[in-house]
Structures are given as structure tokens and as C-alpha cells.
Design an enzyme around this catalytic site. Structure first.
Site, PDB file in Angstrom:
ATOM      1  N   CYS A 266      -5.795  -2.777   2.039  1.00  0.00           N
ATOM      2  CA  CYS A 266      -5.524  -2.694   3.475  1.00  0.00           C
ATOM      3  C   CYS A 266      -6.736  -2.948   4.365  1.00  0.00           C
ATOM      4  CB  CYS A 266      -4.869  -1.357   3.805  1.00  0.00           C
ATOM      5  SG  CYS A 266      -4.045  -1.370   5.426  1.00  0.00           S
TER       6      CYS A 266
ATOM      7  N   LYS B  10      -9.570   2.426  -2.403  1.00  0.00           N
ATOM      8  CA  LYS B  10      -9.752   1.817  -1.084  1.00  0.00           C
ATOM      9  C   LYS B  10     -11.177   2.063  -0.593  1.00  0.00           C
ATOM     10  CE  LYS B  10      -7.258   1.757   3.383  1.00  0.00           C
ATOM     11  NZ  LYS B  10      -6.029   2.264   4.041  1.00  0.00           N
TER      12      LYS B  10
ATOM     13  N   GLU C  50       0.832  -1.206   0.000  1.00  0.00           N
ATOM     14  CA  GLU C  50       0.000   0.000   0.000  1.00  0.00           C
ATOM     15  C   GLU C  50       0.869   1.259   0.000  1.00  0.00           C
ATOM     16  OE1 GLU C  50      -3.688   1.914   2.615  1.00  0.00           O
ATOM     17  OE2 GLU C  50      -2.258   0.568   3.584  1.00  0.00           O
TER      18      GLU C  50
END
Length: 384
Positions: free
Chosen positions: A233, A196, A119
Site C-alpha cells: 500500500c 509493510k 491489502e
């Protein structure tokens, strides 16, 4: 201690006799660990480049009459930042580009088809600091920024799909920032991007200072080497997030992350593996490594003293298969490249065996979830 322990695997190999260790691996990881025979040139590149290189098989799909084997090699790269956080932005970016170029070359020697970076790989994980400058200067265009152009050249050179998670600056929509993974085809073309979906608000990880929840949904990318998705994540803590990528047909879901010991290390070996089992697909968990220091102290708002680092990123990247098996992880303290060979036919074979999608009551869940999101929702509780 958190930044010193090499890995669980290293301890087991050091203290458990070989015969017992074979059975320990089977119990821990679902099957005996089978190492790939990696090219000597790659091994020497890892030695000279001071990064760990591991390779494993996770194929085990049964032969079929109507489909050939569908063998894919994936590469996961975890790394420390290469320049101090106080140095000029471009100097930090170029140092990371050089490091990753060397590791991608080793991946190419190993025959990797798809590689995924950690990330926000082009920068320190500064989203804990709440400072805007210089950290927002690391943001760049997903379509034509310097990092995307850099990855396009690598993809064309090595005939490799590249997943490049960056801090994105969306100039077309008012310079909005996103936490984004750019997917680059093996031709060098930008195939698309995935933002994300879930943003943490946990202690130092209050990232909504910089970007909000993504708006690209659960895209799946059809590549030359299979259908892939990117669950960035914090999305790994949300089972429905994995599920929706799977419902859109993902055979491999990559999870580029940045997470520290104490907060999440007990969850790390479990979540991606559970997702592989629940969704009949392969999952690839990538975590950055090292401790990153910042000049200005910052606080979490949790009563703890001000500090100059977020904590130790513990690496430990690994791959899980739909049958519940997984590879050992990379080091907790060192840069590393994990090469894993998969047979994507295992996805359908596992689905045919367990029938989770056939037995799932999705229409029931959809109806009840719709009801649960209404302002006047009342839980369905039966009382005396």
C-alpha cells in the site's frame, strides 16, 4: 458519484469509435491492448459469481538465442467485503474465504501462476476507526493462522503461488501486530513474509494505532515462476522502497492496497507504472473496492464531521511493464480478477536498453543520504 462510475475504460469504449479507440489505447497504455482468450469455464464462473474477469498480454519481449521465453501469468483479485462489519469476526472471515476461493478457482482455470489479494483482505479496512475491538481479533499468525492454512490448500490444489496480505499477530514477540503479506509457494509451503515498510498518517489513514513500520526489509522471494516482492500500500508513494526491492532482484513487485477516491485516485494510475519504468520490472497494483460502513462514528481530527465510512475504495487494479506499457484497469465498483501474461525476459531487455542501473550514481546517493540523515546535516546550497 465516486462509487457509481464503472471505469474510464468503459466510458472510452462507449463513446469513442473503434478505429479511434485503438489509437487511444496505444497512447494511454503504451501499446495496443491485446486481450487474452480466456477459457469459457472461467467466463461462466465470473458471470455466475458476479465478478469482472479481464485478461491481457503484456509480453512483447524479443526472442533471444540463449534464453527461452519466460512466460508467467499473474492474477490480481479485488473484492468487496462479504459480510456486514457488525457480524461475528469468524463469520466475516469465512465469508471472504469462500468468495476468494471461487475467484482463485477461476484464476486457476485461466492458468494463473501467481495470484495476489488486496491489502488486509480477510477483514474490513477498520484501521480508520481507532477502535481496538473487534478489529484486532482479525489478526492471526502468518505461519499457521486459519487464513494461511486456507491459502496453503489453494496453492497446492492449483499449483499456484499465493500472496496473502493479512493483519498479523506475532505471538513470538509479545503479540505485536503487523500489516503483513504472506507468500505461499505453489507447493503449499510458507515461503516467507514481507511487512509493510511505510505507515501512513494521513487523515483517516493513521494506521500506527494498530501497527508500526515493518522490520523485514526488502525481501525478494524466489518462486517457481520468478522472483517476486510485495510493496504494501503506502509504500508505493516512496520511490526508494520500489527501488530496493528491484536492487534485490525482483522481477515482479506486487502492491496490494486499500485506498479511496479523493485522496489518491489521481496518483493511482501513475505510481506503479512509474516504478515499473524506473526499476526495469513488472508492477502489479491491487486496490480493494466498495464502501465499508462501521457502527461507531469516527473522526479524522481534521475538523470534518464524524462519519461511519472511510470512503469509496475504487478498485482499478492493473499491471505495468518495464517498458512503460500497462493493462487497462479493473472496475471502480465491482469485484474483479485481472489475468495478465508476462514475459519476464523483458526486464533484462529493458535494462539493457535504458541502463538505469548502469548509469545510476548509487555511491554518490548513498554518501549524500548518509550525510542528510545526520543531526548536524546542512543542505548543500551555494549562496551569493
Amino acid at each position: 458519484m465516486s462509487g457509481e462510475l464503472e471505469s474510464l475504460e468503459h466510458i472510452l469504449q462507449t463513446y469513442i469509435p473503434a478505429q479511434e479507440l485503438k489509437e487511444v489505447w496505444r497512447i494511454l497504455y503504451g501499446r495496443e491492448c491485446r486481450s487474452l482468450d480466456l477459457p469459457e469455464d472461467a467466463v461462466q464462473a465470473a458471470i455466475s459469481g458476479s465478478f469482472e474477469l479481464k485478461g491481457y498480454y503484456l509480453i512483447e519481449a524479443a526472442p533471444e538465442q540463449l534464453r527461452r521465453q519466460n512466460i508467467v501469468r499473474v492474477g490480481l483479485i479485488q473484492n468487496k467485503i462479504q459480510a456486514h462489519t457488525s457480524l461475528p469476526v469468524l463469520e466475516q472471515i469465512h465469508a471472504l474465504h469462500k468468495r476468494i476461493a471461487d475467484m482463485v478457482e477461476a484464476a486457476a482455470i485461466c492458468g494463473v501462476n501467481i495470484v495476489c489479494f488486496q491489502e488486509a483482505w480477510t477483514m474490513p479496512f477498520a484501521f480508520c476507526t481507532r477502535e481496538k475491538l473487534p478489529w484486532t481479533e482479525f489478526a492471526e499468525s502468518a505461519e499457521n493462522g486459519i487464513t494461511t492454512r486456507f491459502c496453503q490448500e489453494l496453492a497446492k490444489r492449483y499449483n499456484m503461488v499465493i500472496i496473502s496480505p493479512i493483519l498479523e499477530r506475532d505471538e513470538a514477540h509479545g503479540d505485536v501486530l503487523w500489516n503483513t503479506a504472506v507468500v505461499i509457494a505453489n507447493s503449499g509451503a510458507v515461503l516467507g513474509k514481507s511487512r509493510k515498510n511505510h505507515i501512513p498518517r494521513v487523515g483517516d489513514f493513521n494506521e500506527s494505532t494498530y501497527y508500526m513500520e515493518g522490520n523485514t526489509g526488502h525481501k525478494v522471494f524466489q518462486t517457481a515462476f520468478g522472483k517476486i516482492a510485495v510493496n504494501i500500500c503506502y509504500g508505493r508513494h516512496h520511490p526508494l522502497n520500489w527501488f530496493m526491492y528491484s536492487m534485490n532482484g525482483a522481477e515482479i513487485i506486487f502492491n496490494p492496497s486499500a485506498t479511496i477516491g479523493g485522496l489518491s485516485e489521481c496518483l493511482w494510475p501513475i505510481e506503479a507504472r512509474n516504478a515499473a519504468i524506473a526499476n526495469h520490472c513488472f508492477t502489479c497494483a491491487i486496490n480493494r473496492v466498495g464502501t465499508e460502513h462501521f457502527e461507531t462514528e469516527f473522526t479524522s481530527g481534521d475538523g470534518k464531521k464524524a462519519h461511519n465510512d472511510l470512503g469509496h475504495f475504487y478498485g482499478s487494479s492493473y499491471v505495468s511493464a518495464p517498458d512503460g506499457s500497462r493493462t487497462p484497469g479493473l472496475s471502480r465498483v465491482s469485484d474483479g480478477l485481472l489475468v495478465t501474461e508476462l514475459d519476464l525476459n523483458l526486464c533484462r531487455q529493458t535494462s539493457d536498453k535504458w541502463n538505469f542501473k548502469m548509469t545510476g550514481r548509487y555511491e554518490m546517493y548513498a554518501e549524500e543520504l548518509t550525510r542528510a540523515t545526520r543531526p548536524d546535516f546542512q543542505p548543500d546550497v551555494v549562496r551569493e
